[in-house]
Scaffold this motif. Structure first.
Motif, PDB file in Angstrom:
ATOM      1  N   PRO A   1       7.049 -10.352 -13.021  1.00 52.80           N
ATOM      2  CA  PRO A   1       6.803  -9.003 -13.532  1.00 52.80           C
ATOM      3  C   PRO A   1       6.791  -8.980 -15.056  1.00 52.80           C
ATOM      4  CG  PRO A   1       8.451  -8.990 -11.802  1.00 52.80           C
ATOM      5  CD  PRO A   1       8.198 -10.421 -12.127  1.00 52.80           C
ATOM      6  N   GLU A  23      -2.949  -1.770 -16.593  1.00 53.16           N
ATOM      7  CA  GLU A  23      -1.937  -2.511 -15.848  1.00 53.16           C
ATOM      8  C   GLU A  23      -2.500  -2.746 -14.458  1.00 53.16           C
ATOM      9  OE1 GLU A  23       2.693  -1.988 -17.093  1.00 53.16           O
ATOM     10  OE2 GLU A  23       1.957  -0.783 -15.441  1.00 53.16           O
ATOM     11  N   ARG A  25      -1.871  -4.600 -10.661  1.00 55.79           N
ATOM     12  CA  ARG A  25      -1.007  -5.306  -9.710  1.00 55.79           C
ATOM     13  C   ARG A  25      -1.884  -6.170  -8.825  1.00 55.79           C
ATOM     14  NH1 ARG A  25       4.065  -5.092  -8.211  1.00 55.79           N
ATOM     15  NH2 ARG A  25       4.473  -3.164  -9.357  1.00 55.79           N
ATOM     16  N   ASN A  28       2.363  -8.035  -4.542  1.00 55.55           N
ATOM     17  CA  ASN A  28       3.628  -7.303  -4.604  1.00 55.55           C
ATOM     18  C   ASN A  28       4.539  -7.813  -5.716  1.00 55.55           C
ATOM     19  OD1 ASN A  28       2.975  -5.641  -2.473  1.00 55.55           O
ATOM     20  ND2 ASN A  28       3.818  -7.036  -0.926  1.00 55.55           N
ATOM     21  N   SER A  30       3.273  -9.698  -8.547  1.00 54.85           N
ATOM     22  CA  SER A  30       2.545 -10.058  -9.761  1.00 54.85           C
ATOM     23  C   SER A  30       1.904  -8.826 -10.403  1.00 54.85           C
ATOM     24  CB  SER A  30       1.461 -11.091  -9.446  1.00 54.85           C
ATOM     25  OG  SER A  30       2.030 -12.275  -8.929  1.00 54.85           O
ATOM     26  N   MET A  31       2.394  -8.473 -11.573  1.00 55.22           N
ATOM     27  CA  MET A  31       1.841  -7.368 -12.351  1.00 55.22           C
ATOM     28  C   MET A  31       1.357  -7.922 -13.686  1.00 55.22           C
ATOM     29  SD  MET A  31       1.293  -4.044 -12.637  1.00 55.22           S
ATOM     30  CE  MET A  31       2.499  -3.000 -11.802  1.00 55.22           C
TER      31      MET A  31
END
Length: 319
Positions: A1, A23, A25, A28, A30-31
């Motif tokens: 994250p 931003e 994604r 679940n 990896s942002m």
């Protein structure tokens, strides 16, 4: 994250960057964010994937089949026609010689150049992909970065980087290497997605060409021109409409904006092995809605692509 208070600097001038554009994604866990520095007119992805992560991303199981093929047979034939068009555009400037294609993939374009009498060589990030192109077409293809290629300075009449510069860890270093590898008066052809395009502004996180985390950099027309000039290149011509990339970029972006799973139609066009793997979790409703919208979105995509390219001078891609 992504760490909330982490500061980033522009990789080209070193000045601090505060403007975060998007931003995204990817999974679940990896942002990623796209930071943009106005002075250099270039964006970059943060955090940067590690070398191990990049190797996994470009493996045959993730990016293309072991045979190098990505799309269904009909689309593969269309891709060949587009590559032939690229060959003809290059030959308007240089009739024949030695060419290097950086990010050559399976080597289809280089195979066409070789058949036309060119001496062809390629470079690929993935050693696995590079070895396939070498085996399939008998073309010298190097893997890794420029320091590992071993080509002498002044080796090539033409170098092409077609939708690959945004993938490399250091675009400035890559362009510098191209300057050394080209003969005096040689031709460099660079094509990238245009972050300042109308479709990028309209699509935002749903923009088809915002391919995170594969795209480490996000270039504008002004940013690309600036990088080229810093590396002593003169811009001969700018092409803002690409029949292969522009209309489809709009089409998939519009579908993404309609709430359908991101890039579902693009997945449907792939060859059976890749398509099956990517569509395991696709909802049947999304597939049905995609085909219901195509009769409306296809002509609209062509119209929007022509409008942004020729009237606004903000094409979805630029080369």
């Amino acid at each position: 994250p992504l760490q909330k208070n982490m500061e980033y600097s522009c990789p080209f001038c070193g000045n601090p960057v505060k403007r975060k554009l998007k931003e995204v994604r990817v999974s679940n866990s990896s942002m990623y964010s796209v930071f943009f520095f106005d002075r250099c007119a270039v964006g970059f992805t943060a955090p940067v994937p590690s070398t191990a992560e990049l190797n996994e991303l470009y493996s045959s199981e993730s990016y293309r089949t072991s045979s190098g093929v990505r799309f269904n047979k009909l689309l593969e034939n269309l891709v060949s026609l587009f590559r032939l068009g690229r060959k003809r555009r290059i030959e308007r400037y240089i009739g024949r010689g030695r060419i290097l294609d950086i990010g050559c993939g399976r080597g289809l374009f280089l195979a066409l150049m070789k058949e036309g009498g060119w001496e062809a060589a390629g470079a690929e990030f993935s050693e696995e992909t590079a070895s396939y192109a070498s085996r399939a077409y008998g073309i010298e293809v190097k893997s890794g970065g420029p320091s590992a290629w071993g080509f002498p300075d002044g080796s090539f009449d033409v170098i092409t980087i077609h939708h690959a510069l945004e993938h490399v860890p250091d675009p400035a270093e890559m362009l510098g290497a191209c300057g050394r590898l080209l003969k005096k008066g040689g031709l460099l052809v660079v094509a990238v997605p245009n972050l300042s395009s109308l479709q990028a502004a309209a699509g935002k996180r749903a923009w088809f060409h915002l391919d995170i985390p594969y795209h480490l950099y996000h270039l504008t027309e002004a940013g690309l021109a600036g990088l080229l000039k810093k590396n002593s290149f003169s811009v001969l011509t700018i092409r803002r409409f690409d029949l292969e990339q522009g209309p489809f970029g709009w089409l998939q972006t519009l579908l993404n904006l309609s709430g359908i799973r991101k890039n579902l139609f693009y997945s449907l066009l792939k060859n059976p092995a890749l398509r099956k793997r990517e569509l395991r979790e696709a909802a049947k409703m999304g597939v049905s809605l995609t085909f219901l919208l195509l009769p409306v979105y296809v002509p609209l995509s062509f119209a929007l692509s022509l409008f942004e390219s020729f009237l606004l001078n903000r094409g979805g891609t630029v080369d």
